[in-house]
Design a protein around this motif. Sequence first.
Motif, short mmCIF file in Angstrom:
data_model
loop_
_atom_site.label_atom_id
_atom_site.label_comp_id
_atom_site.label_asym_id
_atom_site.label_seq_id
_atom_site.Cartn_x
_atom_site.Cartn_y
_atom_site.Cartn_z
N ARG A 8 0.83 -1.21 0.00
CA ARG A 8 0.00 0.00 0.00
C ARG A 8 0.86 1.25 0.00
O ARG A 8 0.55 2.23 -0.68
CB ARG A 8 -0.91 0.01 1.23
N MET A 9 1.95 1.24 0.78
CA MET A 9 2.81 2.41 0.82
C MET A 9 3.43 2.68 -0.54
O MET A 9 3.45 3.83 -1.02
CB MET A 9 3.92 2.20 1.86
N ASN B 278 4.49 9.38 -2.82
CA ASN B 278 5.92 9.34 -2.55
C ASN B 278 6.41 10.79 -2.54
O ASN B 278 6.29 11.45 -3.58
CB ASN B 278 6.64 8.54 -3.64
N PRO B 279 6.90 11.30 -1.39
CA PRO B 279 7.24 10.68 -0.12
C PRO B 279 6.02 10.21 0.68
O PRO B 279 4.89 10.60 0.40
CB PRO B 279 7.98 11.78 0.64
N LEU C 92 15.62 9.14 3.72
CA LEU C 92 14.85 10.22 4.33
C LEU C 92 14.41 11.21 3.27
O LEU C 92 15.15 11.50 2.31
CB LEU C 92 15.67 10.94 5.39
N ALA C 93 13.22 11.76 3.46
CA ALA C 93 12.71 12.78 2.55
C ALA C 93 12.89 14.17 3.13
O ALA C 93 12.38 15.15 2.56
CB ALA C 93 11.24 12.52 2.25
N THR C 94 13.62 14.27 4.23
CA THR C 94 13.90 15.56 4.86
C THR C 94 15.21 15.45 5.62
O THR C 94 15.78 14.36 5.72
CB THR C 94 12.74 15.95 5.82
N THR D 60 11.33 8.56 1.29
CA THR D 60 11.11 8.48 -0.16
C THR D 60 11.93 7.31 -0.69
O THR D 60 12.70 6.69 0.02
CB THR D 60 11.48 9.82 -0.84
N TRP D 61 11.77 7.03 -1.95
CA TRP D 61 12.48 5.89 -2.56
C TRP D 61 12.57 6.07 -4.07
O TRP D 61 11.93 6.95 -4.64
CB TRP D 61 11.77 4.57 -2.24
#
Length: 411
Positions: A139-140, A145-146, A386-388, A410-411
């Motif tokens: 689901r994620m 995204n993020p 990390l997205a931050t 994020t990815w």
Amino acid sequence: MTTSPVADDAPAEIPAFPQPRAAACPFDPSPELRGLAKWGPLTRVRSWSDSTPWVVTGHAEQKTLLSDPRLSADFSHPGFPSPVPHTGGKREATDLSFVGMDDPEHARLRRMVSGAFTIKRVEAMRPVVREMVDDFLTRMLAGPNPADLVQALALPLPSLVISELLGVPYEDHAFFQTNSKVLVSAVATPEERAAAHTNLYEYLDQLVGEKLAGPGDDLLSGLGRQITAGELTRREAAAMGVLLLLGGHETTANMITMGTLLLLQHPEQLARVREADDPKVIVSAVEELLRYLSVVHLGRRRTALEDIEIAGRTIRAGEGVILLGELANRDPAVFPDPDRLDIGRDARHHQAFGVGTHHCLGQPLARMELQVVYPALFRRVPTLRLATDLADIPFKYDAVIYGVYELPVTW
């Protein structure tokens, strides 16, 4: 009550109980907390109530004291060093069921639910938990995204696991998560904590009533059968339900996020987790993360029932004692180079779950969930990052159980 004299190697002025963590290094105990250890394995602090309980910083001393029946876990003792103020000035021992009781009552109630948390029972749940993790990750990855890992995986997974074990409807997760958040807050008012506890108690009491009328194959139904047999009161059953629901998701959720965040800061250790073929590597990694992070803050708290001699100090009967796991787990006498994360070290002697008769009942379940989550996350999402900035992550400096409020990835 006779108060112990201040030892020669004690600080001239008893310091206030320090903030457990500091923003400068959010994974380590704060310099002020660690500074307590320079006065030896036992020293005094001044609490919010102006009392001066003992703080135990040494690993060996904590292990000894947590196994000593002369220390009481009963919240209702006048000298009990409560971490936060409470309505009426003290907590009732029944607030959190057997956690706040001594034997034989503690043992009587604990035995009624311990069978659900045996290693054999928990291992039988592992395939189901793997499927749950896979579903949440699917689901994620299909969503924005993020994403916030707290809401996408870390909080819903243990909430679903403990809901199914207890027989609590998972669709009520927002309700029990919200009230649990208040109960583990170090800054909520006594009135807010009392209201949250009442909400959860009444909710569990209603569920116990439903199980009495129509039992199923779950833990609350088992408690209902014990009520019918006259071995348990309905009040005791509801209080145990609150304890298990709260403990069953809060600590594991925070360990999932904090462990993920810590491994992202140590890519070489993360790679060993992701690429491990040997389950023992994952077991070792989880134990080291539990040791290193020690997410339960403010210590395990007790009251001395008799005078206790330990480490050249005398804890007098009636005095409060705070046992700080986050310092025991960084004791260099037990863990060489304790500030270094090393998932290959033997960290099995950590005290993240406590020791003695009050050791965490749900530790086999928590360990199993963490052993499933970390490798699954990093294998399914090998580019996770990390997205931050780390500095922008909102850490739970104001909570009894440490973690983050959000973890943007994020990815």
